[in-house]
Every structure is written in C-alpha cells, then in structure tokens.
Design an enzyme around this catalytic site. Structure first.
Site, mmCIF file in Angstrom:
data_model
loop_
_atom_site.group_PDB
_atom_site.id
_atom_site.type_symbol
_atom_site.label_atom_id
_atom_site.label_comp_id
_atom_site.label_asym_id
_atom_site.label_seq_id
_atom_site.Cartn_x
_atom_site.Cartn_y
_atom_site.Cartn_z
ATOM 1 N N HIS A 104 -92.955 59.614 55.217
ATOM 2 C CA HIS A 104 -94.354 59.665 54.805
ATOM 3 C C HIS A 104 -95.097 60.703 55.657
ATOM 4 O O HIS A 104 -94.964 60.706 56.880
ATOM 5 C CB HIS A 104 -95.012 58.292 54.959
ATOM 6 C CG HIS A 104 -96.411 58.285 54.449
ATOM 7 N ND1 HIS A 104 -96.693 58.252 53.097
ATOM 8 C CD2 HIS A 104 -97.599 58.383 55.084
ATOM 9 C CE1 HIS A 104 -97.999 58.316 52.931
ATOM 10 N NE2 HIS A 104 -98.579 58.398 54.119
ATOM 11 N N MET A 111 -91.112 59.370 43.511
ATOM 12 C CA MET A 111 -92.481 58.971 43.161
ATOM 13 C C MET A 111 -92.578 57.614 42.469
ATOM 14 O O MET A 111 -93.617 57.263 41.943
ATOM 15 C CB MET A 111 -93.146 60.068 42.309
ATOM 16 C CG MET A 111 -93.299 61.399 43.030
ATOM 17 S SD MET A 111 -94.001 61.265 44.690
ATOM 18 C CE MET A 111 -95.728 61.027 44.284
ATOM 19 N N GLY A 126 -87.924 68.676 46.530
ATOM 20 C CA GLY A 126 -86.655 68.421 47.221
ATOM 21 C C GLY A 126 -86.438 69.198 48.501
ATOM 22 O O GLY A 126 -85.288 69.419 48.908
ATOM 23 N N SER A 127 -87.516 69.604 49.177
ATOM 24 C CA SER A 127 -87.302 70.337 50.433
ATOM 25 C C SER A 127 -86.678 69.421 51.497
ATOM 26 O O SER A 127 -85.891 69.877 52.325
ATOM 27 C CB SER A 127 -88.602 70.964 50.933
ATOM 28 O OG SER A 127 -89.520 69.979 51.333
HETATM 29 C C1 GRF Z 1 -92.907 64.890 51.417
HETATM 30 O O1 GRF Z 1 -94.090 65.377 51.978
HETATM 31 C C2 GRF Z 1 -92.705 63.456 51.787
HETATM 32 O O2 GRF Z 1 -93.276 63.106 53.001
HETATM 33 C C3 GRF Z 1 -93.402 62.722 50.671
HETATM 34 O O3 GRF Z 1 -93.148 63.494 49.519
HETATM 35 C C4 GRF Z 1 -92.948 64.849 49.897
HETATM 36 C C5 GRF Z 1 -91.659 65.301 49.280
HETATM 37 O O4 GRF Z 1 -91.440 66.678 49.446
HETATM 38 N N1 GRF Z 1 -92.930 61.372 50.582
HETATM 39 P P1 GRF Z 1 -90.043 67.321 49.025
HETATM 40 O O5 GRF Z 1 -89.807 66.961 47.553
HETATM 41 O O6 GRF Z 1 -88.978 66.762 49.895
HETATM 42 O O7 GRF Z 1 -90.231 68.793 49.193
#
Ligand code: GRF
Length: 212
Positions: A120, A101, A23-24
């Site tokens: 992405h 996911m 969730g960053s």
């Molecule tokens: C990110 O790198 C995004 O591009 C991909 O999944 C990752 C999610 O990272 N679709 P976070 O959970 O937001 O840290």
C-alpha cells in the site's frame, strides 16, 4: 502465541502475483527472482483484467498467467473459488497482491491466513484506500511512504511486515512523489517476499517479527 509462518529455509516456494494494471511491482519481483534474490518461483500471475499491462510483463518473462473476468460470477466467493482451484493446482504457498483492484473474499483470506501480502502506497493506518499517494500529498504531510502487510478481512488493515517512509519536499509535485513511492515499493516488496520465503517472518497477533 508466536507463529513461524514458513519453517523450511532455502526451499523454493511457489508464489502467485495478483495484478490488475501496470505491474511495475510485478516487474520488480520478476527481476528479483531472476537475480535469485528471492528463493521463490513465480508460478502464476493472476489477473481480473485481460488488458492489464502486467500480463505483458509476465509473458515477456515466460511466467504463466491466469486471467479470470469477474463478469459472470454471482459473488466474490464464487470468483475466488475458481482462483483457489488454480492456486491449489500450482501448490502456491504465498499470494502477493500487486495492484490487484478487487477485494478478496473473507473465505479466501481465511484459507490463506497470513499467506497473502499486499503493498500500500502510504504509511498505514493513514491514507487507506485507492488514492494513498494523492490523499497524503493533498493532506500536506511532510513524510509518507510504503507499507507491506498481511491481508486480513478488513481493507488495508492486516499485520504490518515492512514500512518505510520518504519525505515530501516543498517543491515535490504529485508526480514526483509518485515516483519516489514507486521506487521504494520496488525495493520493499521483493524484500518482504524474500523474508517470507526464507522463513524469517514470525507473527504474534498484530506484531510481525523479522529474524535478521
Ligand atoms: C502500487 O502503488 C501499489 O502500492 C498499489 O497499486 C499500485 C500498483 O502499481 N496497491 P503497479 O501495477 O505495480 O505498477
């Protein structure tokens, strides 16, 4: 035909952020909203994974969460129907996939056509799929980057909203490259959301036009 996606300037829109993991990106969106850089309210964070750290981030920011375990749903459509009820209840105008996911169903995509964004970690159409950063690194590209795009029925395929690149330097490790990519994501995603919610995005076939 060019289509304005949102016509109401300055009106606060309800958005939903879909997450499965760390969730960053959600955090970057929460921070941008709290600094009023985005004229939108994060109405709900949706997750298919009860254990996602992203949910903790949402709770800390006092954002509502909706967790729905895919187990027990016969099809993707059935799962999405339940999610749609939640989105309709909250009058959501933009769906932001941020490390979600699961593939969304075609009917979900049609219902929210040009209202679902994804991020992405590569320059699409190169390096689609779940390992965009690693695949680009191992391929030996000199530049890779980040793409924010609308979601259509095909994986990592819809019209591109924003795209920016970073260099892959000779002494970069995969970890270093991941850091660069995530930093760029945290800048681009809030920016794309801002443009959308301020009505600055038009779409013409595959071409996304941005009013500056
Ligand atoms: C990110 O790198 C995004 O591009 C991909 O999944 C990752 C999610 O990272 N679709 P976070 O959970 O937001 O840290």
């Amino acid at each position: 035909m060019t289509l304005w996606l949102v016509k109401s300037y300055g009106v606060s829109m309800n958005i939903a952020v879909f997450v499965s993991g760390n969730g960053s990106n959600l955090q970057a969106i929460i921070d941008a909203a709290s600094r009023k850089n985005i004229k939108a309210k994060i109405a709900v964070v949706v997750s298919d994974n009860r254990e996602a750290y992203a949910l903790e981030r949402a709770r800390k920011a006092a954002v509502d969460t909706f967790v729905l375990d895919p187990k027990g749903f016969a099809s993707r459509e059935d799962y999405d129907k339940e999610v749609i009820k939640e989105l309709e209840r909250r009058d959501v105008g933009l769906i932001v996939l941020a490390g979600f996911m699961r593939l969304v169903s075609d009917s979900f995509v049609r219902k929210y056509k040009n209202k679902i964004m994804n991020i992405h970690p590569s320059i699409l159409p190169s390096f689609k799929g779940t390992h965009g950063i690693k695949d680009a690194f191992e391929y030996g590209v000199k530049r890779t980057g980040v793409t924010v795009h609308f979601v259509d029925e095909k994986l990592d395929h819809g019209p591109i909203i924003l795209q920016e690149s970073v260099s892959v330097d000779e002494n970069d490790t995969l970890e270093k490259l991941e850091e660069k990519i995530h930093k760029l994501e945290h800048k681009l995603y809030p920016e794309a959301i801002r443009l959308f919610t301020e009505g600055k995005i038009r779409i013409d076939g595959r071409k996304v036009r941005i009013q500056v």
